[in-house]
Enzyme design. Structure first.
Site, PDB file in Angstrom:
ATOM      1  CE1 TYR A 156      -3.753  -1.604   5.600  1.00  0.00           C
ATOM      2  CE2 TYR A 156      -3.023   0.581   4.916  1.00  0.00           C
ATOM      3  CZ  TYR A 156      -3.461  -0.684   4.598  1.00  0.00           C
ATOM      4  OH  TYR A 156      -3.612  -1.042   3.280  1.00  0.00           O
TER       5      TYR A 156
ATOM      6  CB  SER B 296      -0.860  -0.022   1.266  1.00  0.00           C
ATOM      7  OG  SER B 296      -1.358   1.258   1.543  1.00  0.00           O
TER       8      SER B 296
ATOM      9  CD  GLU C 117      -2.463   5.335   4.123  1.00  0.00           C
ATOM     10  OE1 GLU C 117      -2.078   5.694   5.251  1.00  0.00           O
ATOM     11  OE2 GLU C 117      -3.055   6.096   3.336  1.00  0.00           O
TER      12      GLU C 117
HETATM   13  P1  GDP Z   1      -6.385   5.776   3.570  1.00  0.00           P
HETATM   14  O1  GDP Z   1      -5.524   6.586   2.670  1.00  0.00           O
HETATM   15  O2  GDP Z   1      -6.141   4.302   3.474  1.00  0.00           O
HETATM   16  O3  GDP Z   1      -6.363   6.221   4.981  1.00  0.00           O
HETATM   17  O4  GDP Z   1      -7.888   5.947   2.981  1.00  0.00           O
HETATM   18  P2  GDP Z   1      -9.175   6.735   3.531  1.00  0.00           P
HETATM   19  O5  GDP Z   1     -10.133   6.768   2.393  1.00  0.00           O
HETATM   20  O6  GDP Z   1      -9.684   6.125   4.822  1.00  0.00           O
HETATM   21  O7  GDP Z   1      -8.654   8.206   3.882  1.00  0.00           O
HETATM   22  C1  GDP Z   1      -8.049   9.046   2.936  1.00  0.00           C
HETATM   23  C2  GDP Z   1      -7.780  10.414   3.557  1.00  0.00           C
HETATM   24  O8  GDP Z   1      -9.019  11.079   3.740  1.00  0.00           O
HETATM   25  C3  GDP Z   1      -7.096  10.388   4.924  1.00  0.00           C
HETATM   26  O9  GDP Z   1      -6.038  11.327   4.947  1.00  0.00           O
HETATM   27  C4  GDP Z   1      -8.184  10.824   5.891  1.00  0.00           C
HETATM   28  O10 GDP Z   1      -7.695  11.539   7.026  1.00  0.00           O
HETATM   29  C5  GDP Z   1      -9.008  11.747   5.005  1.00  0.00           C
HETATM   30  N1  GDP Z   1     -10.368  11.918   5.521  1.00  0.00           N
HETATM   31  C6  GDP Z   1     -10.984  13.102   5.809  1.00  0.00           C
HETATM   32  N2  GDP Z   1     -12.212  12.901   6.313  1.00  0.00           N
HETATM   33  C7  GDP Z   1     -12.386  11.544   6.345  1.00  0.00           C
HETATM   34  C8  GDP Z   1     -13.480  10.727   6.783  1.00  0.00           C
HETATM   35  O11 GDP Z   1     -14.511  11.197   7.243  1.00  0.00           O
HETATM   36  N3  GDP Z   1     -13.294   9.362   6.659  1.00  0.00           N
HETATM   37  C9  GDP Z   1     -12.153   8.817   6.133  1.00  0.00           C
HETATM   38  N4  GDP Z   1     -12.056   7.485   6.027  1.00  0.00           N
HETATM   39  N5  GDP Z   1     -11.111   9.587   5.750  1.00  0.00           N
HETATM   40  C10 GDP Z   1     -11.228  10.926   5.840  1.00  0.00           C
END
Ligand code: GDP
Length: 328
Positions: A148, A124, A126
């Protein structure tokens, strides 16, 4: 004899797309599933009759050995993991068991049962976390920012290690965020497309969000699973970054998604500090030049089309649910 593939995590977004893709290529597709009291096969309903599903668990070494002996696959795609970043802060040990040690358990099972099996590890972006350079390539150092991300970095390196130690065909695909209408509802793109649809139909008033400045390189999951298969079809095992090379902020995602439904995001979105992460990954953008040159892979669907596809799918779903509710 058709080639035989085993997918761990087949009930997830990528598992559903990869299973369809491999069926289309003439594969016999086997999937590993964990027993749960509630079913989780909704992403597979239209193809379930063509799949061979088996119970096993990344936490249970012997179940993996038995599974490989039973299925005798030529390819294993390890897509199973605890993949949601906020959950990894709440359950860091469990995340490490599945997402890190689980990879070693699959590799050990392959080494013992049949080391000629080709192995794909779902790594990933990440892992890049607090990015050291932009855009990120296969050679960019990792600085993961969540349990993670740390667990995925372990999974990446143990895959490289089994390749180098035992000569196994084991590869790590470093995939940047990839989305679709099948994305889990907790991830930001799907949370937004679902929220837009619910607000449009009056089921919900506000959408509470976390960090709006965060930037991601979002691609379409259907494009990305093809890269997984291409990596296992090479003559030599190598790791690849898979990305679009374009990044957007969560704010832009909100703008585009609400506009698609004729709404203004500022009227409906509230920032909730409880949704901010202890440490976040602020920006990610991948350089998939190597995949383009060596695999001939390129993404077909760009951000605008992806957002439109997801919003339209959720609008249609919520509209259908509303109709059913009214008929009750
Ligand atoms: P990730 O890159 O695997 O963490 O995928 P996510 O879709 O969970 O999050 C992507 C980005 O969106 C991260 O930087 C989060 O902090 C941001 N983000 C902002 N608001 C939200 C929210 O309400 N839910 C999630 N899941 N992410 C959010």
């Amino acid at each position: 004899m058709p080639p035989r593939a085993l997918i761990t995590g087949i009930t997830g977004q990528d598992g559903a797309y990869l299973a369809r893709f491999l069926l289309g290529k003439g594969y016999e597709v086997h999937g590993m599933v964990r027993r749960a009291s509630t079913g989780s096969f909704e992403r597979l309903t239209t193809i379930q009759h063509r799949l061979h599903l088996h119970q096993a668990d990344l936490l249970d070494q012997l179940s993996l050995v038995t599974l490989l002996k039973t299925v005798q696959p030529s390819e294993v795609y390890n897509l199973a993991a605890q993949t949601f970043v906020p959950t990894s802060f709440v359950q860091p040990m469990l995340t490490a068991e599945f997402t890190a040690l689980g990879v070693t358990r699959v590799l050990e099972a392959i080494r013992l049962v049949d080391p000629t099996i080709r192995f794909y590890q779902a790594s990933s972006s990440e892992m890049f976390g607090r990015v050291r350079q932009e855009p990120q390539t296969e050679n960019t150092p990792f600085w993961p920012r969540s349990p993670y991300g740390v667990a995925k970095a372990y999974g990446h390196w143990i895959t490289v290690n089994y390749r180098e130690s035992y000569g196994m065909f084991a590869v790590s695909g470093i995939l940047f965020n990839h989305e679709s209408p099948l994305r889990g509802i907790e991830f930001v793109t799907r949370k937004v497309s679902d929220g837009v649809a619910r607000i449009k139909f009056g089921v919900q008033e506000k959408l509470r969000m976390g960090n709006l400045d965060s930037q991601r390189d979002w691609g379409f999951a259907g494009d990305y699973v093809e890269a997984m298969w291409m990596m296992l079809s090479q003559s030599t095992p190598e790791d690849f970054v898979v990305a679009t090379g374009v990044k957007h902020s969560v704010r832009e995602l909100l703008e585009k998604a609400f506009a698609r439904a004729g709404l203004n995001w500022q009227d409906h979105v509230e920032v909730d500090p409880a949704l901010l992460r202890p440490a976040d990954v602020n920006t990610l953008r991948g350089d998939a030049s190597k995949a383009r040159e060596k695999l001939g892979w390129r993404p077909r669907i760009a951000f605008d089309e992806l957002v439109a596809m997801m919003v339209d799918a959720d609008l249609e779903r919520v509209r259908r649910e509303q109709t059913i509710d009214r008929d009750d």
